[in-house]
Design an enzyme around this catalytic site. Sequence first.
Site, PDB file in Angstrom:
ATOM      1  N   THR A  14      -0.456  -1.642  -0.685  1.00  0.00           N
ATOM      2  CA  THR A  14      -0.416  -3.099  -0.532  1.00  0.00           C
ATOM      3  C   THR A  14      -0.909  -3.486   0.854  1.00  0.00           C
ATOM      4  O   THR A  14      -0.767  -2.714   1.796  1.00  0.00           O
ATOM      5  CB  THR A  14       1.067  -3.523  -0.694  1.00  0.00           C
ATOM      6  OG1 THR A  14       1.425  -3.292  -2.043  1.00  0.00           O
ATOM      7  CG2 THR A  14       1.318  -4.971  -0.338  1.00  0.00           C
ATOM      8  N   GLY A  25       6.531  -7.436  -8.473  1.00  0.00           N
ATOM      9  CA  GLY A  25       7.309  -6.945  -7.331  1.00  0.00           C
ATOM     10  C   GLY A  25       7.585  -8.041  -6.314  1.00  0.00           C
ATOM     11  O   GLY A  25       7.578  -9.242  -6.644  1.00  0.00           O
ATOM     12  N   THR A  61       6.103  -4.132   2.437  1.00  0.00           N
ATOM     13  CA  THR A  61       5.487  -3.241   1.451  1.00  0.00           C
ATOM     14  C   THR A  61       6.488  -2.162   1.069  1.00  0.00           C
ATOM     15  O   THR A  61       7.202  -1.650   1.931  1.00  0.00           O
ATOM     16  CB  THR A  61       4.197  -2.611   2.000  1.00  0.00           C
ATOM     17  OG1 THR A  61       3.696  -1.690   1.012  1.00  0.00           O
ATOM     18  CG2 THR A  61       4.385  -1.871   3.311  1.00  0.00           C
ATOM     19  N   GLY A  62       6.536  -1.845  -0.207  1.00  0.00           N
ATOM     20  CA  GLY A  62       7.488  -0.819  -0.642  1.00  0.00           C
ATOM     21  C   GLY A  62       7.870  -1.047  -2.086  1.00  0.00           C
ATOM     22  O   GLY A  62       7.203  -1.814  -2.789  1.00  0.00           O
ATOM     23  N   THR A  63       8.909  -0.409  -2.530  1.00  0.00           N
ATOM     24  CA  THR A  63       9.354  -0.562  -3.921  1.00  0.00           C
ATOM     25  C   THR A  63       9.934  -1.963  -4.077  1.00  0.00           C
ATOM     26  O   THR A  63      11.065  -2.254  -3.662  1.00  0.00           O
ATOM     27  CB  THR A  63      10.413   0.505  -4.256  1.00  0.00           C
ATOM     28  OG1 THR A  63       9.960   1.747  -3.732  1.00  0.00           O
ATOM     29  CG2 THR A  63      10.582   0.641  -5.748  1.00  0.00           C
ATOM     30  N   GLY A  64       9.108  -2.822  -4.679  1.00  0.00           N
ATOM     31  CA  GLY A  64       9.380  -4.258  -4.651  1.00  0.00           C
ATOM     32  C   GLY A  64      10.745  -4.671  -5.150  1.00  0.00           C
ATOM     33  O   GLY A  64      11.335  -5.629  -4.642  1.00  0.00           O
TER      34      GLY A  64
HETATM   35  N1  ASP Z   1       5.750  -4.091  -2.863  1.00  0.00           N
HETATM   36  C1  ASP Z   1       4.738  -3.876  -3.872  1.00  0.00           C
HETATM   37  C2  ASP Z   1       5.345  -4.089  -5.223  1.00  0.00           C
HETATM   38  O1  ASP Z   1       6.461  -3.672  -5.436  1.00  0.00           O
HETATM   39  C3  ASP Z   1       4.139  -2.511  -3.821  1.00  0.00           C
HETATM   40  C4  ASP Z   1       3.771  -2.020  -2.454  1.00  0.00           C
HETATM   41  O2  ASP Z   1       4.092  -2.629  -1.459  1.00  0.00           O
HETATM   42  O3  ASP Z   1       3.105  -1.014  -2.383  1.00  0.00           O
HETATM   43  O4  ASP Z   1       4.672  -4.594  -6.085  1.00  0.00           O
END
Ligand code: ASP
Length: 359
Positions: A218, A248, A269-272
């Site tokens: 992201t 997300g 950014t991360g596991t939304g």
């Molecule tokens: N946060 C984003 C989502 O969960 C993914 C990411 O940041 O890589 O869609």
Amino acid sequence: MFILPARGGAWLAALLAAFALAACATAPEPAPRWSIIVHGGAGVIERANLTPEVEAQYRAAMQRALHTGGAILERGGSSLDAVEGVIQEMEDDPLFNAGRGAVFTAEGHNELDASIMDGRTRAAGSVAGLTRTRHPISAARAVMERSPHVMLIGEGAEAFARTQNLEEVDPSFFFTERRWQQLEQNLQRNNLPIPQRPLGAPRREARVAWPDDHQFGTVGVVARDTHGDIAAGTSTGGATGKRWGRVGDAPIIGAGTYARNGVCGVSATGTGEFFIRVGVARDICARMEFNGESAQEAADHVIAEVGALTNARGEAGDGGVIVLDGEGRAAWAMNTPGMYRAWASAGEEPVVQIFADEE
Ligand code: ASP
């Protein structure tokens, strides 16, 4: 008038100089004229699995992002223009999971999410599930500036983008071999059927090896311009193999993106799912505004909270954030081995980092 003897004069001068020095040491640094901080996603990015060539490509892309954003801010452009301009460029760059290079859904499509927020007015716009709009970040900005709404999704969002004359592309424009193979691996692991290669996709290439099997990539930007206005934006393809219209945090104002002049700008950014549950971006800003925490303290605290939560499968939250405080000072935090990140401000050397232990 009282005239000091020569020796006394020297002594007084030394004392005054010492006072001046002490005052300098404690006075807060003046705010930089402008600042920008950028991320290109977080995840399992480790030295051992990042070839020198790929690492160099990412570092160059992050430098380019600073260069583009810095040039806009240096000539007096707005933070919103810097955020949109940099994210557009990153959406076109296949290295990142946004626009071209986005990850695939389980059905083999790219569904794109983005958001933007203006810290001056706290106006915000976001889109989710776009499949044809080349620059989702521009669609988010159009929602903010040219509609009475904050969030539009799917077909409707695309129809709105069309009324705003935003560029449309064939969905195959977003295709990359790397992301397709990541999808195949993801579906195999989960015993799910592999869909047909999308129409218009190039012929299959040999297996491509990339460092981040974790789906991240992201992009996000926070900028503070010469007027002191802060803006933040985030754009993503979401998570590899997502199903059922999953969305997300990236397009959720207060989770993936937030900005408020004089206080903060944040992109995550991360596991939304975890970032939505914590309300990451807004929580960081609230800590800074109401608890008087520094950007770094607030970012560290909230990322620790993300990592302390688990989901129904027992997995913990992972990812990172970039933050500017009200004066444009940069901070970041992550609980992953790496996050592509870079920052610059007027008159300062730009910094680009990837690994968690990089100083
Ligand atoms: N946060 C984003 C989502 O969960 C993914 C990411 O940041 O890589 O869609």
